[in-house]
Write a protein that holds these residues in place. Sequence first.
Motif, mmCIF file in Angstrom:
data_model
loop_
_atom_site.group_PDB
_atom_site.id
_atom_site.type_symbol
_atom_site.label_atom_id
_atom_site.label_comp_id
_atom_site.label_asym_id
_atom_site.label_seq_id
_atom_site.Cartn_x
_atom_site.Cartn_y
_atom_site.Cartn_z
ATOM 1 N N UNK A 119 7.558 -12.508 -29.076
ATOM 2 C CA UNK A 119 7.079 -11.495 -30.017
ATOM 3 C C UNK A 119 5.832 -10.793 -29.496
ATOM 4 N N UNK A 120 5.659 -9.575 -29.962
ATOM 5 C CA UNK A 120 4.506 -8.775 -29.565
ATOM 6 C C UNK A 120 4.170 -7.803 -30.691
ATOM 7 N N UNK A 121 2.934 -7.304 -30.641
ATOM 8 C CA UNK A 121 2.480 -6.309 -31.611
ATOM 9 C C UNK A 121 2.093 -5.058 -30.845
ATOM 10 N N UNK A 122 2.735 -3.945 -31.173
ATOM 11 C CA UNK A 122 2.418 -2.658 -30.550
ATOM 12 C C UNK A 122 1.482 -1.880 -31.469
ATOM 13 N N UNK A 123 0.434 -1.308 -30.893
ATOM 14 C CA UNK A 123 -0.580 -0.556 -31.628
ATOM 15 C C UNK A 123 -0.397 0.933 -31.374
ATOM 16 N N UNK A 124 -0.535 1.735 -32.407
ATOM 17 C CA UNK A 124 -0.286 3.166 -32.252
ATOM 18 C C UNK A 124 -1.379 3.872 -31.464
ATOM 19 N N UNK A 125 -2.648 3.389 -31.562
ATOM 20 C CA UNK A 125 -3.750 4.163 -30.987
ATOM 21 C C UNK A 125 -4.820 3.330 -30.287
ATOM 22 N N UNK A 126 -4.497 2.132 -29.878
ATOM 23 C CA UNK A 126 -5.502 1.298 -29.228
ATOM 24 C C UNK A 126 -5.040 0.838 -27.847
ATOM 25 N N UNK A 145 -7.273 -1.197 -26.189
ATOM 26 C CA UNK A 145 -7.923 -2.504 -26.163
ATOM 27 C C UNK A 145 -8.425 -2.811 -27.564
ATOM 28 N N UNK A 146 -8.731 -4.077 -27.812
ATOM 29 C CA UNK A 146 -9.220 -4.524 -29.111
ATOM 30 C C UNK A 146 -10.606 -5.123 -28.940
ATOM 31 N N UNK A 157 -10.254 -7.562 -25.805
ATOM 32 C CA UNK A 157 -8.910 -7.942 -25.383
ATOM 33 C C UNK A 157 -8.226 -6.678 -24.855
ATOM 34 N N UNK A 158 -7.911 -6.676 -23.592
ATOM 35 C CA UNK A 158 -7.211 -5.539 -23.005
ATOM 36 C C UNK A 158 -5.723 -5.634 -23.357
ATOM 37 N N UNK A 159 -5.153 -4.538 -23.825
ATOM 38 C CA UNK A 159 -3.746 -4.503 -24.186
ATOM 39 C C UNK A 159 -2.908 -3.968 -23.028
ATOM 40 N N UNK A 160 -1.667 -4.373 -22.988
ATOM 41 C CA UNK A 160 -0.735 -3.890 -21.975
ATOM 42 C C UNK A 160 0.158 -2.831 -22.605
ATOM 43 N N UNK A 161 -0.066 -1.575 -22.234
ATOM 44 C CA UNK A 161 0.680 -0.464 -22.851
ATOM 45 C C UNK A 161 0.558 -0.493 -24.371
ATOM 46 N N UNK A 162 -0.694 -0.685 -24.838
ATOM 47 C CA UNK A 162 -1.011 -0.730 -26.273
ATOM 48 C C UNK A 162 -0.301 -1.878 -26.987
ATOM 49 N N UNK A 163 -0.005 -2.945 -26.265
ATOM 50 C CA UNK A 163 0.780 -4.051 -26.825
ATOM 51 C C UNK A 163 0.066 -5.382 -26.622
ATOM 52 N N UNK A 197 -5.832 2.119 -34.678
ATOM 53 C CA UNK A 197 -4.435 2.216 -35.105
ATOM 54 C C UNK A 197 -4.294 2.050 -36.611
ATOM 55 N N UNK A 198 -3.377 2.815 -37.177
ATOM 56 C CA UNK A 198 -3.004 2.655 -38.575
ATOM 57 C C UNK A 198 -1.511 2.362 -38.704
ATOM 58 N N UNK A 199 -0.890 2.131 -37.565
ATOM 59 C CA UNK A 199 0.492 1.664 -37.526
ATOM 60 C C UNK A 199 0.609 0.598 -36.455
ATOM 61 N N UNK A 200 1.197 -0.527 -36.833
ATOM 62 C CA UNK A 200 1.466 -1.609 -35.905
ATOM 63 C C UNK A 200 2.951 -1.952 -36.000
ATOM 64 N N UNK A 201 3.527 -2.334 -34.893
ATOM 65 C CA UNK A 201 4.937 -2.739 -34.890
ATOM 66 C C UNK A 201 5.028 -4.168 -34.375
ATOM 67 N N UNK A 202 5.515 -5.046 -35.234
ATOM 68 C CA UNK A 202 5.789 -6.433 -34.845
ATOM 69 C C UNK A 202 7.240 -6.484 -34.400
ATOM 70 N N UNK A 203 7.451 -6.862 -33.160
ATOM 71 C CA UNK A 203 8.815 -6.801 -32.633
ATOM 72 C C UNK A 203 9.076 -7.964 -31.677
ATOM 73 N N UNK A 204 10.371 -8.201 -31.481
ATOM 74 C CA UNK A 204 10.833 -9.218 -30.546
ATOM 75 C C UNK A 204 11.449 -8.504 -29.352
ATOM 76 N N UNK A 205 10.942 -8.778 -28.159
ATOM 77 C CA UNK A 205 11.434 -8.021 -26.996
ATOM 78 C C UNK A 205 12.792 -8.510 -26.496
ATOM 79 N N UNK A 206 13.350 -9.555 -27.157
ATOM 80 C CA UNK A 206 14.677 -10.031 -26.769
ATOM 81 C C UNK A 206 15.795 -9.467 -27.641
#
Length: 288
Positions: free
Chosen positions: A158-165, A167-168, A185-191, A211-220
């Motif tokens: 699982x991963x969380x994608x950020x719309x506008x960040x 790094x955190x 925390x450096x993000x990888x492609x905002x993820x 970010x005001x939108x986050x996507x929780x997703x499974x990369x599998x």
Amino acid sequence: MITIQNNKLKATFNELGAELTSLINLETGKEIMWEGNPDFWGGQSPVLFPTVGALKNEQYIFEGKTYELPRHGFARRRVFDIKNSSENEVIFELKSDGESLKIYPFEFSLEIKYTLVENKLTVSYQVKNLSENEMYFSLGAHPGFAIDTKNGLNYNDYEIAFSNDEKLEIHPLIDNLISNETQTIELENKTLHLSYETFAKDALVMTTMKSRELILRNHKNTDKVIFTFSNFPYFGIWAAKNADFVCLEPWQGIADLENHNQELTKKFGILKLEKNGDWKANWAVEIE
């Protein structure tokens, strides 16, 4: 338990805390919310009011008097009234009373409205100041979303994608209080890639997240939860140790800073409402 549903989603709530306890994708039968296993964390989606996080020594000072409040306030431990309900919407309300005034000296109304439209659940908050004077408060959401570790999947998928960040900037927690220092925390492609170790030192607390939108997703697979929010300037991400969930938490307010003097009116992130004033905010989760 109170239930609303449409042809896409079914949501269930507990009048205790007006808490969302279940959100089922009717097309797949999949439960979106954390099960609330008390061996890890018994909550599922508590409302944090009138404070977010911990107070120093569980106390605050207002007009020279010291009051005690538990972590995250008291609303999650109070039974809400049902103000209105229909097939796909329910409105809960909590009002101040004699008991609340002993620990929180403001008269208020807190409404929480849950609305289903297609494959989206929207959660709307409205706080009204019913006092004769100014009112000080914070409010936060704390929804926990299930992480599927069955059927060949694991937490690391699982991963969380950020719309506008990119790094955190994280404020570490020290004995449940907020450090003035920050870590990056450096993000990888905002993820942000999740693992049990992500929360080894407690929640990720952010006061500058763009970010005001986050996507929780499974990369599998194609599992995806789209999380959006409005009028919450701060954010937390958290999971209990080795537990199969992650909380996405929009906040207006945070725990006390470690050097805070406990004065409520000077608390970082506290909101002031004028007499008869109101405040609104919302978050939504869209299931794909």
